[in-house]
Scaffold this active site. Structure first.
Site, mmCIF file in Angstrom:
data_model
loop_
_atom_site.group_PDB
_atom_site.id
_atom_site.type_symbol
_atom_site.label_atom_id
_atom_site.label_comp_id
_atom_site.label_asym_id
_atom_site.label_seq_id
_atom_site.Cartn_x
_atom_site.Cartn_y
_atom_site.Cartn_z
ATOM 1 C CG LEU A 14 7.161 1.454 -1.094
ATOM 2 C CD1 LEU A 14 7.629 1.037 -2.388
ATOM 3 C CD2 LEU A 14 6.304 0.424 -0.556
ATOM 4 C CG HIS A 15 9.053 0.071 5.619
ATOM 5 N ND1 HIS A 15 9.197 -1.102 5.711
ATOM 6 C CD2 HIS A 15 7.741 0.181 5.845
ATOM 7 C CE1 HIS A 15 8.362 -1.720 6.061
ATOM 8 N NE2 HIS A 15 7.145 -1.053 6.164
ATOM 9 C CG MET A 70 -1.842 -1.263 1.336
ATOM 10 S SD MET A 70 -3.529 -0.918 1.980
ATOM 11 C CE MET A 70 -2.941 -0.790 3.878
ATOM 12 C CG MET A 109 11.505 -1.252 9.698
ATOM 13 S SD MET A 109 12.957 -1.212 8.337
ATOM 14 C CE MET A 109 14.316 -0.889 9.132
ATOM 15 C CG HIS A 152 7.344 -2.117 1.877
ATOM 16 N ND1 HIS A 152 7.156 -0.983 2.676
ATOM 17 C CD2 HIS A 152 6.021 -2.903 1.730
ATOM 18 C CE1 HIS A 152 5.895 -0.872 3.031
ATOM 19 N NE2 HIS A 152 5.322 -2.015 2.841
ATOM 20 C CE LYS A 181 4.102 -4.170 11.660
ATOM 21 N NZ LYS A 181 3.046 -3.957 10.737
HETATM 22 O O1 PAF Z 1 0.088 -5.583 3.861
HETATM 23 C C1 PAF Z 1 -0.454 -4.835 3.072
HETATM 24 O O2 PAF Z 1 0.392 -3.816 2.726
HETATM 25 C C2 PAF Z 1 -1.798 -5.074 2.239
HETATM 26 O O3 PAF Z 1 -2.469 -5.667 3.340
HETATM 27 C C3 PAF Z 1 -1.806 -5.611 1.138
HETATM 28 C C4 PAF Z 1 -1.204 -6.946 1.246
HETATM 29 C C5 PAF Z 1 -0.956 -4.808 0.096
HETATM 30 C C6 PAF Z 1 -3.386 -5.826 0.469
HETATM 31 O O4 PAF Z 1 -3.912 -4.360 0.422
#
Ligand code: PAF
Length: 283
Positions: free
Chosen positions: A33-34, A30, A188, A37, A151
């Protein structure tokens, strides 16, 4: 890195990719980002995938509209980090691309027990929303490998169940990558961006209490330990949703440990307005 906003354009690219032998690794996010990710992107690249990252703040998984409104958006920085990580494609759809018929009246996923506990209990509807969006994204991206962060322990189990339920023609291998932590132990998370310096320092208490559980658990009753961790956090000013110790395979709660079962401790707690979750495998 190529950026696609439309499914049809991503599909043209995927058609070309199919002629090459490289499998597709997919990292759904979503945004905001860090390093956590980026470790998923690296894990995908390292095993020779073409890596697709999606950024879509999914409205159907927020049970609290205020939380959705306040979700951090840092798209320029995200693009910069993804470019630097060697990600091949960023899929950045708009809402109507994912939900062409709107966000209501969608199908129901039978998640059973998993949806009744922990995040499922405290965030009603959350996992239905996660399944909705991940199902759609998997249909669009058709990956061979899916990368998720430990996490979100329960989410990893929910998505594993989803993948079983939807039985894609193409087998999807789920790769769960370790939680990355700040120097003070704080897991994180995109939500950490909403913490001020003081809160960020304080938030490390979640990790410290998980460590406390890990250092002290032994055969027999576990109740006292989870109660102690909850009480420590409350004394530090957290509003605690739960501290639970559960079977790492199926998340059934474990009050008496037989000395064999694999265990995970899980916490959800608010610091002021910000809700944080974390977990730790104990053995
Ligand atoms: O973990 C997340 O960022 C969200 O739940 C995901 C898996 C991208 C679904 O929107």
């Amino acid at each position: 890195m190529i950026l696609f906003k439309k499914t049809k354009d991503l599909h043209k690219w995927l058609e070309i990719q199919q002629k090459e032998v490289k499998p597709i690794g997919f990292v759904p996010t979503m945004g905001a980002l860090h390093a956590g990710h980026i470790s998923l992107i690296n894990a995908s690249n390292e095993i020779g995938n073409s890596t697709i990252c999606s950024i879509f703040v999914n409205p159907t998984q927020f049970n609290d509209p205020k939380d959705f409104k306040k979700y951090p958006i840092t798209i320029e920085k995200d693009i910069y980090l993804l470019e630097k990580s060697g990600c091949d494609v960023l899929f950045l759809p708009e809402e109507k691309e994912i939900y062409p018929d709107g966000i209501t009246g969608n199908m129901h996923y039978d998640l059973g027990y998993l949806e009744t506990i922990l995040e499922g209990k405290y965030r009603p509807g959350h996992f239905q929303g996660v399944c909705m969006v991940v199902h759609r994204l998997l249909n669009i991206v058709q990956p061979g490998h899916l990368f998720l962060g430990q996490k979100d322990y329960q989410q990893c189990m929910v998505i594993t169940k989803l993948v079983e339920l939807i039985k894609h023609e193409k087998k999807i291998k789920i790769n769960i990558c370790p939680t990355l932590r700040e120097e003070n132990g704080l897991a994180m998370s995109s939500r950490n961006m909403r913490l001020n310096n003081q809160e960020r320092t304080k938030a490390a208490a979640i990790y410290q209490n998980l460590e406390m559980i890990k250092e002290n658990f032994k055969k027999g009753s576990l109740d006292k330990l989870s109660r102690e961790a909850k009480s420590n956090l409350e004394t530090d000013g957290f509003r605690v949703d739960y501290v639970e110790i559960a079977d790492a395979k199926n998340l059934s709660f474990v009050n008496e440990w037989d000395g064999n079962q694999k265990l995970v401790a899980l916490v959800a707690a608010f610091i002021n307005e910000v809700r944080l979750i974390d977990n730790m495998l104990l053995n």
